[in-house]
Design an enzyme around this catalytic site. Structure first.
Site, mmCIF file in Angstrom:
data_model
loop_
_atom_site.group_PDB
_atom_site.id
_atom_site.type_symbol
_atom_site.label_atom_id
_atom_site.label_comp_id
_atom_site.label_asym_id
_atom_site.label_seq_id
_atom_site.Cartn_x
_atom_site.Cartn_y
_atom_site.Cartn_z
ATOM 1 N N SER A 1 3.534 -19.941 5.281
ATOM 2 C CA SER A 1 4.705 -20.415 4.563
ATOM 3 C C SER A 1 4.473 -20.312 3.054
ATOM 4 O O SER A 1 4.218 -19.218 2.553
ATOM 5 C CB SER A 1 5.037 -21.843 5.008
ATOM 6 O OG SER A 1 6.334 -22.213 4.611
ATOM 7 N N ASP B 1 12.873 -15.761 11.229
ATOM 8 C CA ASP B 1 12.121 -16.901 10.704
ATOM 9 C C ASP B 1 13.044 -18.108 10.565
ATOM 10 O O ASP B 1 14.012 -18.096 9.798
ATOM 11 C CB ASP B 1 11.550 -16.501 9.340
ATOM 12 C CG ASP B 1 10.585 -17.520 8.765
ATOM 13 O OD1 ASP B 1 10.927 -18.714 8.769
ATOM 14 O OD2 ASP B 1 9.506 -17.111 8.301
ATOM 15 N N HIS C 1 8.341 -20.306 12.741
ATOM 16 C CA HIS C 1 7.919 -20.216 11.343
ATOM 17 C C HIS C 1 6.488 -20.730 11.284
ATOM 18 O O HIS C 1 6.222 -21.882 11.600
ATOM 19 C CB HIS C 1 8.812 -21.058 10.435
ATOM 20 C CG HIS C 1 8.375 -21.062 8.998
ATOM 21 N ND1 HIS C 1 8.523 -19.966 8.189
ATOM 22 C CD2 HIS C 1 7.789 -22.019 8.233
ATOM 23 C CE1 HIS C 1 8.051 -20.252 6.976
ATOM 24 N NE2 HIS C 1 7.589 -21.488 6.981
#
Length: 387
Positions: free
Chosen positions: A177, A275, A330
């Protein structure tokens, strides 16, 4: 299992902090190392507390450096709020943690990397380790904020060299991330700290954020990134990327699709082309299948087209490995079930990365949703959030 934390922005900047700060599993503990001496020299979290990392020593001269994710803060209000959480202060960090997935010490689930030295670098600056403001910024009579992400990164890397990384034979820089974005941004910079004899590669998980409009046509995420660069003086970006753009456009170097062509370090891109953090926080899509309307599904499928278009420059570089799946996820390297069980072109992401790391040119791109039967159930659909 993931640990939810207090969110620090009302946007994707917030969402990516929700579920990926630290992952718990049945593995040997890693111990917290705080750096008070570095803090005394100005390398501090948002609230002025000491930076640090979790480390689990391995049985080899090989190292994995993982940059923690957790969104960003692009206004003073957001950074002040963030400074009261574990993403802006070390005051409540626990003394030890355990790792899973790519960071696991389980030989069965992580056979190629289980005995490496594992380092989980804590994220407490809110700018993907790029904040670089020398002067403390007062908020009120009792609160002062520090934008020192680059100093934190430097201090951690020096501490690791002193702890034995100076003799490393292999080093992998990774992150998910916001940490995945930091991996793109800092891959070449970190290379300057790696001993010249070491094999050095990068693996970015869920860091390929797109510069695209919301379903309403607003460029909200782009505006947030511009604010981030200005507020935190994010000058510590890929040098070649910065040279390629005018001063007005250097914010683009905070986006992987604009930066990827300038990265000299061999890098492995691992991402979902659906995502969930980007669908919620960049596109502003308030649903995930099967709970979307026909019109909402058009934006859902459009995102994949946009993602693959943004990925296209990377496909022309033989040094770039790619594993793009069509799962509603994600961050996927930090849990065993995603690291080992999601299959694209006959390989799990673990097997694909191992093969690429071993020298095999590899670029795997999944078929369109919902074609992949190995995808786990989607994570809870994200809340409807704005930047």
């Amino acid at each position: 299992m993931c640990l939810p934390i207090s969110l620090s922005m009302h946007a994707l900047f917030l969402f990516v902090a929700l579920c990926y700060p630290l992952v718990l599993c049945n593995a040997k503990n890693a111990t917290l190392v705080l750096l008070p001496a570095a803090a005394a020299k100005g390398a501090v979290c948002l609230d002025g507390s000491a930076p640090g990392y979790y480390m689990r020593s391995g049985s080899s001269s090989k190292w994995i450096l993982h940059l923690e994710g957790g969104g960003w803060c692009a206004t003073m209000e957001e950074c002040v709020e963030r400074s009261t959480t574990d993403l802006g202060s070390s005051n409540s960090w626990v003394s030890s943690y355990e790792f899973d997935g790519f960071l696991s010490d389980n030989a069965q689930s992580n056979p190629d990397f289980y005995d490496w030295n594992m380092v989980y670098i804590m994220y407490c600056d809110g700018a993907s380790f790029s904040g670089n403001v020398d002067t403390p910024v007062p908020w009120n009579s009792t609160t002062t904020i520090y934008f020192r992400g680059l100093k934190v990164l430097n201090a951690v890397l020096q501490s690791l060299l002193d702890a034995g990384m100076k003799d490393a034979s292999e080093v992998i820089l990774t992150g998910c991330s916001a940490g995945g974005l930091a991996t793109y941004i800092h891959a070449d910079y970190v290379a300057g700290f790696i001993p010249p004899q070491a094999k050095y590669r990068a693996l970015s998980d869920a860091g390929y954020f797109l510069d695209i409009p919301t379903i309403y046509g607003n460029m909200s995420f782009e505006e947030g990134v511009k604010n981030l660069l200005t507020l935190q003086n994010c000058t510590a970006l890929n040098e070649e990327c910065v040279k390629a753009y005018s001063i007005q456009d250097q914010w683009k170097c905070l986006f992987a699709p604009y930066t990827i062509q300038y990265i000299k370090t061999p890098v492995f891109i691992l991402n979902s082309d659906y995502d969930t953090a980007q669908l919620a926080g960049i596109v502003d899509l308030p649903c995930l299948p099967p709970n979307c309307t026909v019109q909402q599904m058009k934006f859902f499928y459009k995102f994949r087209t946009q993602f693959l278009s943004a990925l296209e420059p990377a496909t022309h570089n033989a040094d770039v490995g790619i594993f793009v799946d069509s799962c509603l996820q994600h961050c996927q390297t930090l849990t065993d079930n995603t690291w080992n069980d999601i299959i694209v072109e006959g390989s799990s992401m673990r097997e694909a990365f191992e093969a690429w790391y071993g020298g095999k040119p590899l670029q795997y791109i999944d078929c369109a949703y919902p074609c992949n039967p190995t995808c786990p159930q989607a994570t809870t659909p994200p809340a409807y959030i704005k930047i």
